[in-house]
Design a protein around this motif. Sequence first.
Motif, PDB file in Angstrom:
ATOM      1  N   VAL B  69       0.848  -1.201   0.000  1.00  0.00           N
ATOM      2  CA  VAL B  69       0.000   0.000   0.000  1.00  0.00           C
ATOM      3  C   VAL B  69       0.884   1.252   0.000  1.00  0.00           C
ATOM      4  CG1 VAL B  69      -1.622   1.328   1.408  1.00  0.00           C
ATOM      5  CG2 VAL B  69      -1.991  -1.102   1.057  1.00  0.00           C
ATOM      6  N   ILE B  72       2.398   1.699  -3.453  1.00  0.00           N
ATOM      7  CA  ILE B  72       1.427   2.182  -4.444  1.00  0.00           C
ATOM      8  C   ILE B  72       1.178   3.678  -4.264  1.00  0.00           C
ATOM      9  CG2 ILE B  72      -0.996   2.026  -5.155  1.00  0.00           C
ATOM     10  CD1 ILE B  72      -0.818  -0.986  -4.708  1.00  0.00           C
ATOM     11  N   VAL B  73       1.089   4.126  -3.006  1.00  0.00           N
ATOM     12  CA  VAL B  73       0.877   5.563  -2.752  1.00  0.00           C
ATOM     13  C   VAL B  73       2.057   6.367  -3.305  1.00  0.00           C
ATOM     14  CG1 VAL B  73       0.756   7.306  -0.933  1.00  0.00           C
ATOM     15  CG2 VAL B  73      -0.632   5.258  -0.768  1.00  0.00           C
ATOM     16  N   GLU B  75       4.125   5.426  -5.619  1.00  0.00           N
ATOM     17  CA  GLU B  75       4.119   5.243  -7.074  1.00  0.00           C
ATOM     18  C   GLU B  75       3.209   6.260  -7.754  1.00  0.00           C
ATOM     19  OE1 GLU B  75       3.166   1.205  -7.896  1.00  0.00           O
ATOM     20  OE2 GLU B  75       2.890   1.529 -10.036  1.00  0.00           O
TER      21      GLU B  75
END
Lengths: 164, 106
Positions: B69, B72-73, B75
């Motif tokens: 998570v 992804i943030v 990214e």
Amino acid sequence: MIWFTLLLVVLVLAALWASMTTTLLRATLGLALASALLSVVMFSMGATLAAVLELSVCAGLISVVLVSVASLTRPRSIQEEIASRRSRLRRIWPLPLVLIAAGVALSFVHAPVDIVLHLPKGDGDVRTLLWSMRQLDLFGQILILLAGALGVLVLFRKEAKDGD
Amino acid sequence: MAIEMPQSFWLYFTFFVLLLVDGLWCMLATRNLVRILIGLEILMKSVTFFLIAAGYLSGRMALAQALVVTVIVIEVVVVVVVAGIILGFYRKHDSLDVGNTRRMKG
């Protein structure tokens, strides 16, 4: 097991297509496909929260951003496009061969792996872990999101000044 | 249909390496800034996949998901900001060629 391996092969093929295809739009679609397949892989492995985030953010939002960038930039002339394709093809053609060679070489490796992980106990629900044990991560994420928002604001402010 | 999951570390490692090589090659073989961003994204996919595989094999899936998570943030913020920089660069220099970034000032 064969279905899961097949899924991973298709994931690598989608990423390869994103790398090798000629137009930016197709590359973006390949990347979105790779993200969607990765979310299926994650879901199969039991990482449902990460799979949902991967599908919505990476396959959705990032694809929209990349398509917007591709549409806001002018396509090159035919001569430029042909010259670019030729020089790019010279650099990119060994990639499938390298991937096949690496895959075949690594498929022969069966050495035992004995990794000892010294991790904190209490690895249960991801929400509990995220909110009760990884607060510093969440704080960092909030800071990074704010920094990203600030970066976009600065970029657009600069653009408005340039347009005046 | 239930999918039988492999327990071999080397299977996951092989596909991690393939994605990693693919992303690196995509970044190195092009002069287009957007393609470099796409290569960076493929690299991120390989890291995400290996984190989940490590969590699955070690039985620490919750911790792996918490890290993914976070990845992804980061990214999405990186992609949005870099996309903005690429657009600004394109409007200024009318080019997406990475060689022209030498002309950037300030």
